[in-house]
Scaffold this active site. Structure first.
Site, short mmCIF file in Angstrom:
data_model
loop_
_atom_site.label_atom_id
_atom_site.label_comp_id
_atom_site.label_asym_id
_atom_site.label_seq_id
_atom_site.Cartn_x
_atom_site.Cartn_y
_atom_site.Cartn_z
N GLY A 180 0.71 -3.90 -0.15
CA GLY A 180 1.63 -3.88 0.99
C GLY A 180 1.16 -4.85 2.06
N ARG A 244 3.65 -5.69 -5.57
CA ARG A 244 2.90 -4.69 -6.34
C ARG A 244 3.21 -4.93 -7.82
NH1 ARG A 244 0.87 -1.17 -2.50
NH2 ARG A 244 2.16 -0.86 -0.66
N ASN A 270 -7.41 -1.18 -2.56
CA ASN A 270 -8.09 -0.61 -3.72
C ASN A 270 -7.57 -1.16 -5.04
OD1 ASN A 270 -9.92 1.25 -2.61
ND2 ASN A 270 -8.25 2.61 -2.09
N THR A 298 -6.31 -3.22 4.10
CA THR A 298 -5.50 -2.01 4.10
C THR A 298 -5.46 -1.42 5.49
OG1 THR A 298 -5.47 0.33 3.50
CG2 THR A 298 -7.51 -0.82 3.06
N ASP A 300 -4.56 1.42 6.03
CA ASP A 300 -4.98 2.82 5.88
C ASP A 300 -6.48 3.00 6.14
OD1 ASP A 300 -2.39 3.12 5.11
OD2 ASP A 300 -2.79 3.84 3.09
N ARG A 454 3.27 -2.32 10.23
CA ARG A 454 2.66 -3.16 9.19
C ARG A 454 3.00 -4.63 9.34
NH1 ARG A 454 3.42 -1.12 3.07
NH2 ARG A 454 4.94 -2.78 3.12
N1 LIG Z 1 -6.63 -0.41 -11.73
C1 LIG Z 1 -6.08 -1.62 -11.60
N2 LIG Z 1 -6.49 -2.63 -12.39
C2 LIG Z 1 -5.94 -3.87 -12.27
N3 LIG Z 1 -5.01 -4.18 -11.35
C3 LIG Z 1 -4.57 -3.22 -10.54
C4 LIG Z 1 -5.08 -1.88 -10.61
N4 LIG Z 1 -4.45 -1.14 -9.67
C5 LIG Z 1 -3.59 -1.97 -9.05
N5 LIG Z 1 -3.66 -3.20 -9.58
C6 LIG Z 1 -2.87 -4.37 -9.14
O1 LIG Z 1 -3.24 -4.69 -7.80
C7 LIG Z 1 -2.11 -5.07 -7.05
C8 LIG Z 1 -2.02 -4.31 -5.77
O2 LIG Z 1 -2.18 -2.90 -5.98
P1 LIG Z 1 -1.57 -1.83 -4.98
O3 LIG Z 1 -2.10 -0.50 -5.35
O4 LIG Z 1 -0.08 -1.98 -4.94
O5 LIG Z 1 -2.03 -2.29 -3.54
P2 LIG Z 1 -3.45 -2.27 -2.83
O6 LIG Z 1 -4.27 -3.36 -3.40
O7 LIG Z 1 -3.12 -2.48 -1.41
O8 LIG Z 1 -4.05 -0.92 -3.11
C9 LIG Z 1 -0.90 -4.87 -7.94
O9 LIG Z 1 -0.47 -6.15 -8.38
C10 LIG Z 1 -1.39 -4.02 -9.07
O10 LIG Z 1 -0.75 -4.30 -10.28
O1 LIG Z 2 6.55 0.73 1.03
P1 LIG Z 2 5.38 0.17 0.32
O2 LIG Z 2 5.33 -1.30 0.29
O3 LIG Z 2 5.19 0.78 -1.01
O4 LIG Z 2 4.12 0.56 1.18
C1 LIG Z 2 3.80 1.85 1.59
C2 LIG Z 2 2.31 2.01 1.62
O5 LIG Z 2 1.66 0.93 2.21
C3 LIG Z 2 0.56 1.38 2.96
O6 LIG Z 2 0.83 1.14 4.29
C4 LIG Z 2 -0.68 0.62 2.57
O7 LIG Z 2 -0.83 0.66 1.21
P2 LIG Z 2 -1.64 -0.46 0.43
O8 LIG Z 2 -3.00 -0.49 1.03
O9 LIG Z 2 -1.63 -0.02 -0.98
O10 LIG Z 2 -0.93 -1.75 0.65
C5 LIG Z 2 0.48 2.87 2.71
O11 LIG Z 2 0.06 3.57 3.84
C6 LIG Z 2 1.88 3.20 2.35
O12 LIG Z 2 1.98 4.33 1.53
MG LIG Z 3 -3.74 0.96 -2.58
#
Ligand SMILES: Nc1ncnc2c1ncn2[C@@H]1O[C@H](COP(=O)(O)OP(=O)(O)O)[C@@H](O)[C@H]1O
Ligand SMILES: O=P(O)(O)OC[C@H]1O[C@](O)(COP(=O)(O)O)[C@@H](O)[C@@H]1O
Ligand SMILES: [Mg+2]
Length: 528
Positions: A180, A244, A270, A298, A300, A454
């Site tokens: 995000g 994502r 993460n 993040t 968060d 955001r």
């Molecule tokens: N366990 C994982 N292994 C590899 N890639 C991942 C994994 N989890 C998430 N990703 C990839 O990382 C990117 C971002 O993940 P997401 O959870 O949406 O956001 P954030 O990085 O903010 O937590 C996405 O393109 C997703 O496909």
């Molecule tokens: O509407 P989206 O893009 O799924 O994002 C919502 C999420 O993004 C966040 O602001 C941050 O999430 P990420 O760190 O995974 O980007 C969360 O608090 C919220 O649940």
């Molecule tokens: Mg995340």
């Protein structure tokens, strides 16, 4: 810190919570409820090891402390290119602080022959934990053994090294932003580009729309230079776009090979870091001379071990506007109740800090602390009390709080994150219903500022954090490190191995001094 880690590579799940006793932290004598506090009821003292279970350490072994430290050092060792390419030869760094203004003869500038350039020694370390808790019963105590013995835990200091493992003219650097949005993304992109140019890198590209950009044939790389990024930090969002989901790790590495990318800067949370670590491992498997460096993003603030992540400060600041509006609405209405929902999928850091900063919140609800809505100790009963005594009330709720009160859909987003139910809307519904039923008029207003928060640009404090993190990411890559991320620990800047910061999302400790301070500030009781 939270509970033990789920496997890396699996989707992140919040550690077990819904219990005041679930953390590793010791007991707190302080909670202002007249009923015996849960903290006091939890007579179990837990030890804090981040990753090791207490049973994995034999405290009767007189050498346990030395063994723990050795193990810690091994875990926090940062992977280096020479791990796979043993004969990689370093060259003197092309990064220098004392430069001369470019002249016609030396249009690209040139390093001075000064000896001092402010380099970091590879053996410099930063202390990870700075409180020596004298007892496990100290509020917020993080202990390794039941006696809370002091054990030094050192991590690698970030910064430019005297020797580098990449020739700038052979580097093709790429930047990708995933997940995000978060205030400060453009600031980090900008600093990475600027610093790369100072090293002498000419080939710098942005991958559009997150990891997806590696496979999407329709979107091409964005060439980046100081000129392109000069003013990007003046607006929010990401110059490169985010997304994502996306291609598999091996497809990403195939694409990197095709494009000749040998430095990858990955900005994300993460999930993104799990991806970055997997890319790093795949590159190692293929014995590629590639540096993969993460910059944790993040709002968060749920990345382990760091003081904070960029964007968090801005989010807290921006949330003040929503809270203040909710307060004014509530305060100006007859029996007004304002509800503000803030981000925080599995952690309540934004809600807690925003509540503390505003001083206008009567009830702060976070995912880490369970609550009842109904019953003599429920949130609704307390709202009635507030209306009777103050005439109005403001509630701040983190999006991941009280998910037991909302309809579960089991839906996930493209990255596999669980789609949460709207606890804010649910609260509004329940509050209206409750006051109707007890025959007391109420005027309930619900504000959800999520995307406004955001999308804004980074504030000054985050701007500085982004600058330092962006620069350090480049220094780390040139130093030959890979599979690392940058962070701030106890106000100092560090390199950490990715698996250590993403083994589970960081959650707020209900026994921490900060949560106690928040309770003191709101005056809210336990809602259990
Ligand atoms: N366990 C994982 N292994 C590899 N890639 C991942 C994994 N989890 C998430 N990703 C990839 O990382 C990117 C971002 O993940 P997401 O959870 O949406 O956001 P954030 O990085 O903010 O937590 C996405 O393109 C997703 O496909
Ligand atoms: O509407 P989206 O893009 O799924 O994002 C919502 C999420 O993004 C966040 O602001 C941050 O999430 P990420 O760190 O995974 O980007 C969360 O608090 C919220 O649940
Ligand atoms: Mg995340």
């Amino acid at each position: 810190m939270g509970s033990l880690s789920p496997a890396i590579g699996s989707k992140f799940v919040a550690p077990a919570r819904n219990s005041h006793c679930s953390g590793f932290h010791s007991l707190s004598p302080v909670l202002r409820s007249p009923r015996p506090s849960l903290n006091r009821i939890c007579k179990k003292i837990r030890v804090h090891t981040e990753k090791k279970t207490p049973s994995a350490i034999d405290y009767s072994d007189p050498d346990w402390k030395i063994k723990f430290q050795k193990d810690f050092e091994a875990r926090f060792n940062i992977p280096h290119i020479t791990d796979i390419i043993e004969d990689a030869v370093p060259i003197p760094s092309t990064f220098c602080l004392r430069m001369r203004t470019p002249t016609e003869d030396f249009a690209d500038g040139y390093p001075s022959d000064e000896k001092w350039h402010g380099y970091i020694n590879n053996n410099d370390r930063v202390l990870l934990k700075v409180i020596n808790f004298s007892s496990p019963t100290s509020a917020g105590a993080e202990c390794i053994d039941p006696d809370c013995t002091w054990v030094e835990q050192w991590v690698h200091r970030a910064g430019p090294r005297e020797k580098i493992y990449f020739k700038p003219e052979e580097v093709k650097a790429a930047i990708v932003t995933c997940g995000g949005l978060c205030p400060g993304l453009n600031d980090v992109i900008r600093q990475i580009v600027i610093t790369l140019e100072i090293y002498g890198v000419k080939k710098i590209v942005g991958i559009p729309f997150g990891y997806r950009g590696f496979s999407d044939k329709d979107s091409s790389e964005m060439p980046l230079s100081r000129k392109v990024v000069q003013n990007v930090h003046l607006s929010g969002g990401s110059l490169l776009g985010v997304s994502r989901g996306g291609p598999s790790v091996s497809d990403i590495v195939d694409s990197m090979e095709e494009r000749g990318i040998n430095m990858l800067f990955v900005l994300g949370g993460n999930g993104t870091h799990a991806g970055a670590n997997a890319i790093h491992n795949e590159c190692r498997k293929r014995r590629l001379r590639v540096a993969v460096v993460g910059v944790p993003k993040t709002i968060d603030n749920d990345i382990l071990l760091m003081d904070k992540t960029f964007g968090f400060d801005t989010a807290v600041e921006e949330a003040q506007r929503a809270i203040n509006s909710a307060y004014i609405e509530a305060h100006s209405a007859y029996h007004g109740i304002g509800i503000v929902k803030l981000m925080g999928r599995s952690s309540g850091f934004i809600a807690m800090h925003a509540s503390l900063a505003s001083g206008q919140i009567d009830i702060c609800l976070i995912p880490e602390v369970p609550f009842n809505l109904h019953g003599p100790h429920g949130v609704l009963r307390h709202l009635k009390y507030l209306i009777e005594t103050k005439g109005s009330a403001v509630v701040c709720v983190a999006e991941g709080a009280g998910q037991n009160f909302v309809q579960k859909t089991n839906a996930t987003d493209a990255s596999g994150n669980i789609v949460l139910g709207d606890i804010g809307a649910r609260l509004q519904q329940e509050v209206k219903k409750y006051f109707n039923e007890i025959g007391i008029p109420s005027d309930v207003k619900y504000i959800d500022p999520t995307y406004m928060i955001r999308a804004c640009r980074a504030n000054a404090s985050d701007g500085i954090l982004c600058t330092v993190l962006g620069q350090n990411a480049v220094h780390g890559a040139f130093a030959g490190y890979s599979g690392i991320t940058v962070g701030i620990c106890n106000t100092h800047y560090v390199y950490l191995p990715i698996p250590e910061v993403i083994s589970h999302p960081k959650v707020l400790d209900p026994n921490s001094r900060m949560w106690h301070r928040c309770l003191t500030s709101t005056g809210q009781p336990d809602f259990i």
